[in-house]
Design an enzyme around this catalytic site. Structure first.
Site, PDB file in Angstrom:
ATOM      1  N   SER A  93     -11.032   0.580   3.068  1.00 49.38           N
ATOM      2  CA  SER A  93     -10.384   0.236   4.536  1.00 49.38           C
ATOM      3  C   SER A  93      -9.802   1.654   4.791  1.00 49.38           C
ATOM      4  O   SER A  93      -8.987   2.361   4.062  1.00 49.38           O
ATOM      5  CB  SER A  93      -8.809  -0.788   4.130  1.00 49.38           C
ATOM      6  OG  SER A  93      -9.373  -1.685   3.649  1.00 49.38           O
ATOM      7  N   GLU A 153      -5.229   4.815   5.932  1.00 49.61           N
ATOM      8  CA  GLU A 153      -4.745   4.663   4.544  1.00 49.61           C
ATOM      9  C   GLU A 153      -5.054   5.831   3.564  1.00 49.61           C
ATOM     10  O   GLU A 153      -4.091   6.070   2.821  1.00 49.61           O
ATOM     11  CB  GLU A 153      -5.398   3.553   4.080  1.00 49.61           C
ATOM     12  CG  GLU A 153      -4.995   2.841   2.586  1.00 49.61           C
ATOM     13  CD  GLU A 153      -5.561   1.832   2.196  1.00 49.61           C
ATOM     14  OE1 GLU A 153      -5.234   0.610   2.490  1.00 49.61           O
ATOM     15  OE2 GLU A 153      -6.363   1.875   1.447  1.00 49.61           O
ATOM     16  N   ARG A 174       0.778  -1.162  -0.062  1.00 43.26           N
ATOM     17  CA  ARG A 174      -0.012  -0.067   0.233  1.00 43.26           C
ATOM     18  C   ARG A 174       0.691   1.358   0.260  1.00 43.26           C
ATOM     19  O   ARG A 174       0.658   2.306   0.654  1.00 43.26           O
ATOM     20  CB  ARG A 174      -1.026   0.087   1.157  1.00 43.26           C
ATOM     21  CG  ARG A 174      -1.872  -1.133   1.341  1.00 43.26           C
ATOM     22  CD  ARG A 174      -3.122  -0.983   0.222  1.00 43.26           C
ATOM     23  NE  ARG A 174      -3.967  -2.276   0.397  1.00 43.26           N
ATOM     24  CZ  ARG A 174      -3.699  -3.519  -0.084  1.00 43.26           C
ATOM     25  NH1 ARG A 174      -2.914  -3.675  -0.668  1.00 43.26           N
ATOM     26  NH2 ARG A 174      -4.604  -4.316   0.413  1.00 43.26           N
TER      27      ARG A 174
HETATM   28  P1  FAD Z   1      -8.140   9.775  -5.347  1.00 34.78           P
HETATM   29  O1  FAD Z   1      -8.800   9.173  -4.120  1.00 34.78           O
HETATM   30  O2  FAD Z   1      -9.117  10.541  -6.176  1.00 34.78           O
HETATM   31  O3  FAD Z   1      -6.802  10.121  -4.966  1.00 34.78           O
HETATM   32  C1  FAD Z   1      -5.926   9.292  -4.096  1.00 34.78           C
HETATM   33  C2  FAD Z   1      -4.783   9.990  -4.008  1.00 34.78           C
HETATM   34  O4  FAD Z   1      -3.895   9.683  -5.293  1.00 34.78           O
HETATM   35  C3  FAD Z   1      -4.661  11.460  -3.710  1.00 34.78           C
HETATM   36  O5  FAD Z   1      -3.557  11.600  -2.803  1.00 34.78           O
HETATM   37  C4  FAD Z   1      -4.495  11.982  -5.107  1.00 34.78           C
HETATM   38  O6  FAD Z   1      -4.065  13.171  -5.046  1.00 34.78           O
HETATM   39  C5  FAD Z   1      -3.606  10.929  -5.877  1.00 34.78           C
HETATM   40  N1  FAD Z   1      -4.010  10.824  -7.308  1.00 34.78           N
HETATM   41  C6  FAD Z   1      -5.160  10.574  -7.925  1.00 34.78           C
HETATM   42  N2  FAD Z   1      -4.906  10.678  -9.268  1.00 34.78           N
HETATM   43  C7  FAD Z   1      -3.535  10.912  -9.394  1.00 34.78           C
HETATM   44  C8  FAD Z   1      -2.964  10.953 -10.744  1.00 34.78           C
HETATM   45  N3  FAD Z   1      -3.277  10.966 -11.984  1.00 34.78           N
HETATM   46  N4  FAD Z   1      -1.568  11.475 -10.500  1.00 34.78           N
HETATM   47  C9  FAD Z   1      -1.083  11.791  -9.321  1.00 34.78           C
HETATM   48  N5  FAD Z   1      -1.599  11.671  -8.194  1.00 34.78           N
HETATM   49  C10 FAD Z   1      -3.007  11.107  -8.013  1.00 34.78           C
HETATM   50  N6  FAD Z   1      -7.408   0.183  -2.380  1.00 34.78           N
HETATM   51  C11 FAD Z   1      -6.810  -0.885  -2.409  1.00 34.78           C
HETATM   52  O7  FAD Z   1      -5.431  -0.926  -2.698  1.00 34.78           O
HETATM   53  N7  FAD Z   1      -7.196  -2.194  -2.474  1.00 34.78           N
HETATM   54  C12 FAD Z   1      -8.832  -2.386  -2.467  1.00 34.78           C
HETATM   55  O8  FAD Z   1      -9.388  -3.620  -2.523  1.00 34.78           O
HETATM   56  C13 FAD Z   1      -9.552  -1.221  -2.409  1.00 34.78           C
HETATM   57  N8  FAD Z   1     -10.724  -1.423  -2.099  1.00 34.78           N
HETATM   58  C14 FAD Z   1     -11.705  -0.393  -1.845  1.00 34.78           C
HETATM   59  C15 FAD Z   1     -13.181  -0.229  -1.580  1.00 34.78           C
HETATM   60  C16 FAD Z   1     -13.828   0.769  -1.603  1.00 34.78           C
HETATM   61  C17 FAD Z   1     -15.144   0.458  -1.243  1.00 34.78           C
HETATM   62  C18 FAD Z   1     -13.238   1.981  -1.607  1.00 34.78           C
HETATM   63  C19 FAD Z   1     -14.143   3.270  -1.318  1.00 34.78           C
HETATM   64  C20 FAD Z   1     -11.814   2.228  -1.711  1.00 34.78           C
HETATM   65  C21 FAD Z   1     -11.216   1.021  -1.822  1.00 34.78           C
HETATM   66  N9  FAD Z   1      -9.579   1.323  -2.276  1.00 34.78           N
HETATM   67  C22 FAD Z   1      -8.917  -0.051  -2.309  1.00 34.78           C
HETATM   68  C23 FAD Z   1      -8.911   2.397  -2.191  1.00 34.78           C
HETATM   69  C24 FAD Z   1      -8.843   3.007  -3.668  1.00 34.78           C
HETATM   70  O9  FAD Z   1     -10.133   2.571  -4.322  1.00 34.78           O
HETATM   71  C25 FAD Z   1      -7.723   3.097  -4.304  1.00 34.78           C
HETATM   72  O10 FAD Z   1      -6.681   3.623  -3.423  1.00 34.78           O
HETATM   73  C26 FAD Z   1      -7.708   3.818  -5.715  1.00 34.78           C
HETATM   74  O11 FAD Z   1      -6.518   3.648  -6.241  1.00 34.78           O
HETATM   75  C27 FAD Z   1      -7.753   5.189  -5.466  1.00 34.78           C
HETATM   76  O12 FAD Z   1      -8.347   5.856  -6.719  1.00 34.78           O
HETATM   77  P2  FAD Z   1      -9.081   7.240  -6.833  1.00 34.78           P
HETATM   78  O13 FAD Z   1      -9.082   7.612  -8.335  1.00 34.78           O
HETATM   79  O14 FAD Z   1     -10.339   7.300  -6.252  1.00 34.78           O
HETATM   80  O15 FAD Z   1      -7.980   8.210  -6.071  1.00 34.78           O
HETATM   81  P1  NAP Z   2     -10.517 -10.523   4.569  1.00 35.51           P
HETATM   82  O1  NAP Z   2     -10.599 -11.414   3.532  1.00 35.51           O
HETATM   83  O2  NAP Z   2     -11.422 -10.440   5.494  1.00 35.51           O
HETATM   84  O3  NAP Z   2      -8.832 -10.591   5.093  1.00 35.51           O
HETATM   85  C1  NAP Z   2      -8.696  -9.681   6.163  1.00 35.51           C
HETATM   86  C2  NAP Z   2      -7.399  -8.904   6.377  1.00 35.51           C
HETATM   87  O4  NAP Z   2      -6.425 -10.201   6.156  1.00 35.51           O
HETATM   88  C3  NAP Z   2      -6.762  -8.605   4.563  1.00 35.51           C
HETATM   89  O5  NAP Z   2      -6.949  -7.202   4.842  1.00 35.51           O
HETATM   90  C4  NAP Z   2      -5.796  -9.156   4.395  1.00 35.51           C
HETATM   91  O6  NAP Z   2      -4.566  -8.502   4.090  1.00 35.51           O
HETATM   92  C5  NAP Z   2      -5.373 -10.160   5.382  1.00 35.51           C
HETATM   93  N1  NAP Z   2      -5.309 -11.630   4.960  1.00 35.51           N
HETATM   94  C6  NAP Z   2      -6.254 -12.504   4.537  1.00 35.51           C
HETATM   95  N2  NAP Z   2      -5.594 -13.519   4.135  1.00 35.51           N
HETATM   96  C7  NAP Z   2      -4.374 -13.205   3.878  1.00 35.51           C
HETATM   97  C8  NAP Z   2      -3.391 -14.169   3.317  1.00 35.51           C
HETATM   98  N3  NAP Z   2      -3.303 -15.448   3.071  1.00 35.51           N
HETATM   99  N4  NAP Z   2      -2.022 -13.548   3.341  1.00 35.51           N
HETATM  100  C9  NAP Z   2      -1.895 -12.414   3.696  1.00 35.51           C
HETATM  101  N5  NAP Z   2      -2.824 -11.534   4.062  1.00 35.51           N
HETATM  102  C10 NAP Z   2      -3.876 -12.107   4.465  1.00 35.51           C
HETATM  103  O7  NAP Z   2     -10.323  -9.076   3.867  1.00 35.51           O
HETATM  104  P2  NAP Z   2     -11.366  -8.021   3.033  1.00 35.51           P
HETATM  105  O8  NAP Z   2     -11.450  -6.943   4.131  1.00 35.51           O
HETATM  106  O9  NAP Z   2     -12.666  -8.746   2.757  1.00 35.51           O
HETATM  107  O10 NAP Z   2     -10.670  -7.560   1.799  1.00 35.51           O
HETATM  108  C11 NAP Z   2     -10.501  -8.630   0.706  1.00 35.51           C
HETATM  109  C12 NAP Z   2      -9.324  -8.082  -0.108  1.00 35.51           C
HETATM  110  O11 NAP Z   2      -9.492  -6.608  -0.535  1.00 35.51           O
HETATM  111  C13 NAP Z   2      -8.081  -7.822   0.833  1.00 35.51           C
HETATM  112  O12 NAP Z   2      -6.810  -8.000   0.073  1.00 35.51           O
HETATM  113  C14 NAP Z   2      -7.905  -6.319   1.079  1.00 35.51           C
HETATM  114  O13 NAP Z   2      -6.746  -5.789   1.315  1.00 35.51           O
HETATM  115  C15 NAP Z   2      -8.631  -5.769  -0.096  1.00 35.51           C
HETATM  116  N6  NAP Z   2      -9.487  -4.525   0.025  1.00 35.51           N
HETATM  117  C16 NAP Z   2      -8.764  -3.432   0.395  1.00 35.51           C
HETATM  118  C17 NAP Z   2      -9.556  -2.224   0.756  1.00 35.51           C
HETATM  119  C18 NAP Z   2      -8.879  -0.746   0.698  1.00 35.51           C
HETATM  120  O14 NAP Z   2      -9.393   0.254   0.774  1.00 35.51           O
HETATM  121  N7  NAP Z   2      -7.581  -0.848   0.753  1.00 35.51           N
HETATM  122  C19 NAP Z   2     -10.924  -2.201   0.786  1.00 35.51           C
HETATM  123  C20 NAP Z   2     -11.601  -3.474   0.709  1.00 35.51           C
HETATM  124  C21 NAP Z   2     -10.736  -4.486   0.395  1.00 35.51           C
HETATM  125  P3  NAP Z   2      -4.347  -7.454   2.620  1.00 35.51           P
HETATM  126  O15 NAP Z   2      -5.282  -6.204   3.054  1.00 35.51           O
HETATM  127  O16 NAP Z   2      -2.932  -7.300   2.782  1.00 35.51           O
HETATM  128  O17 NAP Z   2      -4.931  -8.278   1.667  1.00 35.51           O
END
Ligand code: FAD
Ligand code: NAP
Length: 345
Positions: free
Chosen positions: A238, A334, A164
């Site tokens: 998250s 995050e 991340r």
């Molecule tokens: P924004 O929120 O608009 O911006 C995020 C950051 O990036 C800001 O700092 C912004 O300035 C910068 N930025 C945006 N575009 C650019 C650009 N073109 N150049 C330079 N900087 C830029 N993330 C995960 O990693 N895994 C997941 O599974 C995941 N699940 C999610 C589920 C939900 C329901 C939600 C709401 C979010 C989730 N996220 C997840 C977080 C998010 O979707 C990601 O971080 C995504 O990449 C953000 O994209 P955005 O276009 O909305 O960025």
């Molecule tokens: P989940 O399956 O309930 O698991 C909870 C956490 O445990 C996750 O965050 C995941 O870490 C970790 N995990 C589970 N199994 C693992 C393995 N085998 N090895 C290493 N780490 C493990 O998670 P969830 O909330 O439903 O999300 C599912 C996936 O979507 C995850 O990968 C999560 O990161 C991603 N997600 C991200 C966001 C976001 O905003 N960043 C939002 C929703 C979902 P990791 O997060 O490192 O995978």
């Protein structure tokens, strides 16, 4: 190109927080991007790149020029029997790109289905889910330095991707605009099934040797069943990163809390699910000041009715404090916070 002033951002962030941008612009071409950057420079305004606002907390008005890229384009740069190299413009929607790659027979992104946001934002935190991180596919990231307005290209190695995280959240934080990302995808289906929740979902569907499309469908269904839809319950996914503990810190905690889930890291330490820590401090389902912790997923903070981002930051601070008191672990937020106090990032 149209510039808007005092632009309301409530519809441009998935937490639906109310704040205004001094200037808001949506360039859809390279020429418009240059024009927008030149204009902001001449006005002495800093530029904030914005995607779909799914990973930000707006804690106040922004005395900035907010630049939301609307650039579209998917170009096939190279192909061989094994793989393809694509250049994707930053304004493209991530999930639509994942769908399109699978339709073309380009594999790899299926585990990253339904992550909200744009392609340009994906490298910022090296988006990841279900055992895969973006870095596996990045060949290069192209952009513009917001100070010098020079164009640059970074290799995946130069992006310093980690969990991340990337150079764009560290040394280049708020200093660049990403304009395009080059992705190398496979033409042979080779699937990543290491994530237990995904494995279980596939088994439930009776799929022992799933295709990438079947994985895509399973990930979409899993996410829809577990995560609140921001269009209905405003959230930023998250809210905290899963803490990565070193070996000694982990051993100490494991002795104290033997039931705590954990995932081993290569250095002998372990990653601990932040959701478990938050839930065990009693936060799941709690609400105050119009915000709360989602009753089904303790890692997701929901904005039920608040306008001010400070409410969500107050809740986050209380959670951080109680997790630290109980487990000695300091959770890290995050999403990126903007507009706090100074009105600048
Ligand atoms: P924004 O929120 O608009 O911006 C995020 C950051 O990036 C800001 O700092 C912004 O300035 C910068 N930025 C945006 N575009 C650019 C650009 N073109 N150049 C330079 N900087 C830029 N993330 C995960 O990693 N895994 C997941 O599974 C995941 N699940 C999610 C589920 C939900 C329901 C939600 C709401 C979010 C989730 N996220 C997840 C977080 C998010 O979707 C990601 O971080 C995504 O990449 C953000 O994209 P955005 O276009 O909305 O960025
Ligand atoms: P989940 O399956 O309930 O698991 C909870 C956490 O445990 C996750 O965050 C995941 O870490 C970790 N995990 C589970 N199994 C693992 C393995 N085998 N090895 C290493 N780490 C493990 O998670 P969830 O909330 O439903 O999300 C599912 C996936 O979507 C995850 O990968 C999560 O990161 C991603 N997600 C991200 C966001 C976001 O905003 N960043 C939002 C929703 C979902 P990791 O997060 O490192 O995978």
């Amino acid at each position: 190109m149209h510039l808007e002033t005092n632009f309301p951002l409530a519809g441009s962030n998935t937490l639906a927080l109310h704040a205004t941008a001094k200037v808001f612009v949506r360039p859809s071409s390279d020429a418009q991007i240059s024009q927008a950057l030149d204009w902001a420079r001449a006005e002495g305004l800093a530029v904030l790149p914005l995607g779909e606002g799914s990973n930000i907390v707006l804690a106040g008005d922004l005395d900035l020029s907010v630049l939301q890229l609307a650039t579209q384009g998917r170009e096939l740069l190279k192909q061989s029997e094994q793989d393809v190299l694509l250049r994707v413009q930053a304004g493209e929607n991530w999930h639509q790109l994942v769908q399109w790659t699978l339709q073309q027979g380009y594999y790899g992104l299926e585990n990253l289905a339904l992550i909200p946001g744009t392609v340009g934002a994906a490298p910022i935190q090296n988006i990841g889910a279900y055992g895969i991180e973006l870095e596996r596919f990045v060949s290069a990231v192209h952009g513009i330095d917001l100070v010098s307005t020079e164009r640059f290209s970074l290799s995946a190695k130069e992006c310093c991707f980690s969990y991340r995280d990337s150079i764009f959240k560290q040394a280049l934080r708020d200093k660049v605009l990403i304009t395009a990302v080059d992705l190398r995808l496979s033409r042979q289906a080779s699937v990543e099934l290491s994530y237990p929740a995904l494995q279980a979902a596939l088994q439930e569907r009776g799929l022992c040797e799933p295709t990438p499309l079947e994985i895509f469908s399973a990930v979409v269904a899993l996410r829809r069943s577990k995560l609140p839809d921001p269009a209905i319950e405003a959230n930023a996914g998250s809210f905290f990163k899963n803490p990565q503990l070193d070996a000694s810190q982990f051993l100490r905690l494991q002795q104290q809390f033997p039931q705590m889930p954990s995932y081993p890291l290569l250095d002998g330490g372990a990653k601990v699910p932040a959701a478990w820590l938050i839930e065990h401090c009693g936060w799941k389902g709690k609400k105050s000041e119009g915000v709360g912790v989602h009753p089904g997923h303790a890692l997701v903070l929901v904005n039920y009715s608040a306008k001010d981002g400070q409410c969500i930051l107050n809740l986050a601070a209380d959670i951080v404090q109680s997790v630290e008191q109980r487990f000695g672990i300091r959770l890290e937020i995050e999403p990126r916070v903007y507009g706090a106090e100074t009105g600048s990032p």
